[in-house]
Design an enzyme around this catalytic site. Sequence first.
Site, PDB file in Angstrom:
ATOM      1  N   SER A 158       7.167 -13.589  16.716  1.00  0.00           N
ATOM      2  CA  SER A 158       6.952 -15.027  16.801  1.00  0.00           C
ATOM      3  C   SER A 158       8.276 -15.799  16.845  1.00  0.00           C
ATOM      4  O   SER A 158       9.052 -15.660  17.779  1.00  0.00           O
ATOM      5  CB  SER A 158       6.069 -15.472  15.633  1.00  0.00           C
ATOM      6  OG  SER A 158       5.654 -16.799  15.770  1.00  0.00           O
ATOM      7  N   LYS A 183       4.691 -11.476  19.927  1.00  0.00           N
ATOM      8  CA  LYS A 183       3.724 -12.497  19.481  1.00  0.00           C
ATOM      9  C   LYS A 183       4.266 -13.854  19.896  1.00  0.00           C
ATOM     10  O   LYS A 183       5.184 -14.382  19.290  1.00  0.00           O
ATOM     11  CB  LYS A 183       3.551 -12.422  17.954  1.00  0.00           C
ATOM     12  CG  LYS A 183       2.789 -13.594  17.322  1.00  0.00           C
ATOM     13  CD  LYS A 183       1.328 -13.599  17.743  1.00  0.00           C
ATOM     14  CE  LYS A 183       0.524 -14.563  16.867  1.00  0.00           C
ATOM     15  NZ  LYS A 183       0.918 -15.985  17.041  1.00  0.00           N
TER      16      LYS A 183
END
Length: 242
Positions: A158, A183
Amino acid sequence: MLSRAEVDVLLLGGDGETIDLTVQRRNDPGPTAQRLVLSGQSLPVVSGALVEHAGRKFAHVRIRAFRAGVADSVRNSLKELRRSAGAAGLGGVVLDVRGNPGGDVGEAVLIADTFVGEGVLVRTRGRGGQILREERATQAATDDATKVVVLQDHRSASASELLAIALQDHGRAKVVGERSYGKGTVQDVIGLDDGSVLTLTIARYFSPKDRLIDGLGVEPDVAVADMATQPEAALRAALTAL
């Protein structure tokens, strides 16, 4: 299927207690057993240290998660390490995001902005590829001279990936380690009347050069094997890359 609240309850425990998990990763042929030992001692989200390599001093800044105030903590840590390095200065900076699951994307953007003077740092695209938002660098207090390496592993996800790929695309940092998790989605969480939660993916993150992160991860410039068993070797590889 357990709810998020039920999972949180099962993971509660006291200092020293163990929790046995069965984990199925998407790239593994079968589930694996993991044992967690709970600890009441929390590690600092940001920690910095001077390390010596090839006769020079380098800043090693570990970022374990992206929470509010992390960018300021990273900048303050770098300021203190520069002071400690003395007249010779820093040979470079290792931003260590190994095992970092992500968090506040805005904090990752602020750290990238520390080293990039202009241009897009991250963009989000929605349905049909439409650009929904772009975060751009600012000129204020930009360090465009210090050499930088981002050290990542397969658990870096992320916001960690957004930081790595932004610096990589702008040519401000080499990425060292393993391919990251992959992600890169923007999600909306909706609570339902029965207590369950509906999570909808409404957009995806893209790099400054429009590279997709979700499902692909960030490919390192310098690959390092056996990172889990030889963490110090991974750090040495990052220092060598500087």
